[in-house]
Scaffold this active site. Sequence first.
Site, PDB file in Angstrom:
ATOM      1  N   GLU A 397       0.804  -1.223   0.000  1.00 19.04           N
ATOM      2  CA  GLU A 397       0.000   0.000   0.000  1.00 19.04           C
ATOM      3  C   GLU A 397       0.840   1.278   0.000  1.00 19.04           C
ATOM      4  O   GLU A 397       0.475   2.273  -0.628  1.00 19.04           O
ATOM      5  CB  GLU A 397      -0.938   0.007   1.216  1.00 19.04           C
ATOM      6  CG  GLU A 397      -2.128  -0.928   1.104  1.00 19.04           C
ATOM      7  CD  GLU A 397      -1.798  -2.376   1.468  1.00 19.04           C
ATOM      8  OE1 GLU A 397      -2.689  -3.239   1.342  1.00 19.04           O
ATOM      9  OE2 GLU A 397      -0.642  -2.634   1.870  1.00 19.04           O
ATOM     10  N   GLN A 419      -8.135  -2.379  -0.393  1.00 18.12           N
ATOM     11  CA  GLN A 419      -9.031  -3.529  -0.389  1.00 18.12           C
ATOM     12  C   GLN A 419      -9.985  -3.464   0.797  1.00 18.12           C
ATOM     13  O   GLN A 419     -11.175  -3.747   0.676  1.00 18.12           O
ATOM     14  CB  GLN A 419      -8.204  -4.815  -0.350  1.00 18.12           C
ATOM     15  CG  GLN A 419      -8.998  -6.034  -0.753  1.00 18.12           C
ATOM     16  CD  GLN A 419      -8.094  -7.222  -1.036  1.00 18.12           C
ATOM     17  OE1 GLN A 419      -7.566  -7.830  -0.110  1.00 18.12           O
ATOM     18  NE2 GLN A 419      -7.907  -7.536  -2.316  1.00 18.12           N
ATOM     19  N   PHE A 420      -9.461  -3.036   1.935  1.00 14.40           N
ATOM     20  CA  PHE A 420     -10.260  -2.683   3.113  1.00 14.40           C
ATOM     21  C   PHE A 420      -9.632  -1.427   3.700  1.00 14.40           C
ATOM     22  O   PHE A 420      -8.404  -1.266   3.675  1.00 14.40           O
ATOM     23  CB  PHE A 420     -10.265  -3.806   4.156  1.00 14.40           C
ATOM     24  CG  PHE A 420     -10.988  -5.047   3.709  1.00 14.40           C
ATOM     25  CD1 PHE A 420     -12.337  -5.228   3.976  1.00 14.40           C
ATOM     26  CD2 PHE A 420     -10.316  -6.027   2.986  1.00 14.40           C
ATOM     27  CE1 PHE A 420     -13.008  -6.368   3.549  1.00 14.40           C
ATOM     28  CE2 PHE A 420     -10.977  -7.164   2.556  1.00 14.40           C
ATOM     29  CZ  PHE A 420     -12.324  -7.340   2.825  1.00 14.40           C
ATOM     30  N   ALA A 421     -10.447  -0.549   4.242  1.00 15.64           N
ATOM     31  CA  ALA A 421      -9.924   0.707   4.788  1.00 15.64           C
ATOM     32  C   ALA A 421      -8.866   0.467   5.844  1.00 15.64           C
ATOM     33  O   ALA A 421      -7.938   1.269   6.000  1.00 15.64           O
ATOM     34  CB  ALA A 421     -11.075   1.541   5.367  1.00 15.64           C
ATOM     35  N   ASP A 422      -8.974  -0.644   6.545  1.00 12.85           N
ATOM     36  CA  ASP A 422      -8.006  -0.984   7.595  1.00 12.85           C
ATOM     37  C   ASP A 422      -6.584  -1.025   7.046  1.00 12.85           C
ATOM     38  O   ASP A 422      -5.623  -0.683   7.736  1.00 12.85           O
ATOM     39  CB  ASP A 422      -8.337  -2.354   8.201  1.00 12.85           C
ATOM     40  CG  ASP A 422      -9.803  -2.523   8.530  1.00 12.85           C
ATOM     41  OD1 ASP A 422     -10.127  -2.646   9.719  1.00 12.85           O
ATOM     42  OD2 ASP A 422     -10.631  -2.538   7.599  1.00 12.85           O
ATOM     43  N   PHE A 423      -6.453  -1.459   5.788  1.00 13.05           N
ATOM     44  CA  PHE A 423      -5.117  -1.686   5.228  1.00 13.05           C
ATOM     45  C   PHE A 423      -4.396  -0.393   4.864  1.00 13.05           C
ATOM     46  O   PHE A 423      -3.210  -0.411   4.522  1.00 13.05           O
ATOM     47  CB  PHE A 423      -5.204  -2.594   3.997  1.00 13.05           C
ATOM     48  CG  PHE A 423      -5.762  -3.962   4.274  1.00 13.05           C
ATOM     49  CD1 PHE A 423      -5.871  -4.448   5.569  1.00 13.05           C
ATOM     50  CD2 PHE A 423      -6.200  -4.769   3.237  1.00 13.05           C
ATOM     51  CE1 PHE A 423      -6.395  -5.713   5.841  1.00 13.05           C
ATOM     52  CE2 PHE A 423      -6.724  -6.033   3.490  1.00 13.05           C
ATOM     53  CZ  PHE A 423      -6.830  -6.507   4.787  1.00 13.05           C
ATOM     54  N   HIS A 464     -10.766  -5.907   9.481  1.00 18.75           N
ATOM     55  CA  HIS A 464     -11.544  -5.686   8.262  1.00 18.75           C
ATOM     56  C   HIS A 464     -12.819  -4.902   8.555  1.00 18.75           C
ATOM     57  O   HIS A 464     -13.754  -4.933   7.762  1.00 18.75           O
ATOM     58  CB  HIS A 464     -11.929  -7.032   7.623  1.00 18.75           C
ATOM     59  CG  HIS A 464     -10.775  -7.819   7.097  1.00 18.75           C
ATOM     60  ND1 HIS A 464      -9.945  -8.542   7.923  1.00 18.75           N
ATOM     61  CD2 HIS A 464     -10.319  -8.000   5.825  1.00 18.75           C
ATOM     62  CE1 HIS A 464      -9.023  -9.144   7.182  1.00 18.75           C
ATOM     63  NE2 HIS A 464      -9.221  -8.826   5.914  1.00 18.75           N
TER      64      HIS A 464
END
Length: 658
Positions: A397, A419-423, A464
């Site tokens: 990222e 892919q997920f905001a967490d990442f 996630h």
Amino acid sequence: MEYKGDSVDKAMQLKLYQRMLKPRLIEEKMLILLRQGKISKWFSGIGQEAISVGVTSALKPDEYILPMHRNLGVFTSRNIPLYRLFSQWQGKGNGFTNGRDRSFHFGTQEYKIVGMISHLGPQLGVADGIALADLLKRNKKVTAVFTGEGGTSEGDFHEALNIAAVWNLPVLFCIENNGYGLSTPTNEQYKCENLADKGIGYGMESHILEGNNILEVYAQVDFICQSMRKNPRPVLLEFKTFRMRGHEEASGTKYVPQQLLDTWEEKDPIVNFENFLLEEKILSPNLIETFKNEIYAEIDYDLKKAFAEKEIDVDETKELKDVYKDFDYQSINHNSITKNIRLIDAVSQGLKQSMERHGNLVVMGQDIADYGGVFKITEGFVEAFGKDRVRNTPICESAVVSAAMGLSINGVKSVVEMQFADFVSTGFNPVVNYLAKVHYRWGEHADVVIRMPCGAGMGAGPFHSQTNEAWFTKTPGLKVVYPAFPYDAKGLLATSINDPNPVLFFEHKGLYRNIYQDVPEDYYTLPFGQASLLREGEDITVVSYGLGVHWALEALNDNPDIKADLIDLRTLQPMDMDAIYKSVKKTGKLIILQEDSLFGGVASDISALVMENCFEYLDAPVKRVASLDTPIPFAKNLEHNYLPKDRFVKELINLLTY
């Protein structure tokens, strides 16, 4: 040191000598000024001039170069007026950052130079993005980027090399291996014999060059660049050199064995090349004196000009204004043809229509190409736009966000899908330290949208499920959008892509396939900073965004006696505080609902602003309702308890009866 004079014509040899001499004489003057307190800090490149000058001379003037602290020769070889550099180092207006950043922390489109930030690593990914833009535009150009041996330990180095290799990007990665990262010697930084060997792991061509030999540097880099222009690919170069002075002047060199300093002093790139040119009768003592006097005169003249320049005026309005690039919002209205679609369809449709509208728009993310993304938002995009514009990325990222910055610098828009905001946490540094600050620092904009599928309620656990908008709403320079309905999602995404500033675009996963709305089929935009008033009432003001809006609607539907103003913020930065103030002045009570955990969230700032600006209108304390201050649990009953939906109803009723 062995020079091969037949590799470079005599006129160029003379030019290379002059180009090395200039930064050396400037540095010697700067060290005097530093001791006099007339500049604040200095990172010396004495003894490393051959690398900066050789690489820059091998590049074409319109090819981007991304230097480091010790690359003064890059700036002087690109013929930047010295008074502008001197003004920059003194924090004055004729510099490149309006006094907002120091030394070489700046870029300039005029000279195709992009300076580093103190976090070092992101500039490698920025070079990837610049080179990708050239590749997409079919420009036969090379991008050169510098790092030190210490920077090769950073994750950004490895991510950037991997992306460049996978995408065959014409990036020249230049490692100045100068022996020490501040005080840490190379044997405590890496185990491999040569840093050039790291290129092997990425399937990348690599070379080791004698960094103090200007003819070897220039001839080899020139040859490699000509090849890269014809056959685009990344190349890793390790320049063996040494840092003769401290990391910066205050740190000194006591940690360096004197014998090592003596050995490298004998390899001085200017002294040795000068002796060679004298022996070859290309240079004479009189010509040396002439060159030096010309440079001294230029230094003295431009220093006087910089010293005579007044200090920066403090203009608070300008300081605030320059955080963002001006955006002339264009309202584009839709026709009357609508279709009842889900929020996920609206996002996909808005993105696709923006791709059609902007031929220079690239989307990047993990699994977004043939697979269509984990949520299938980009399904069919490859067939419509091709893999050049719809790009699967490696799982890295930080370098992808940095590459998006590079694309923007070179005139290409991008949308990055987390892919997920967490990442986004693994790409956090370039978001908050590069994208957010670049316009304020040197007037460059970051034409980047980062899509953030977020939110809890689906039993996805701590990694996630986060709704992490507060990480970014507090960072000046970023815009944050968080729609709750399909209509808003489509129109606000179009505006986000039109806006030349970096935008974090949050999309709640729980709303993707559960919320339907009649949405215009054609392209349209919606303005930032305008909240939506969904319900009107005299009893209380309810403010929320994202999934919280739907919880609030459900609570009000279940309690029809409550007459509330329900405000959907839609954008969090900029935020429509005027709409909130107007409502609070009418109702006298305010409750704010957010899915994010309570402490430090958006609700806290809204509460503080209302208390500061509407205190005399309040009939009760402002109430914030949010998720628990814990990570998001996996088990259904734990997650339900974590989320504030049920607590909101209780707090709403309690506040009404206050």
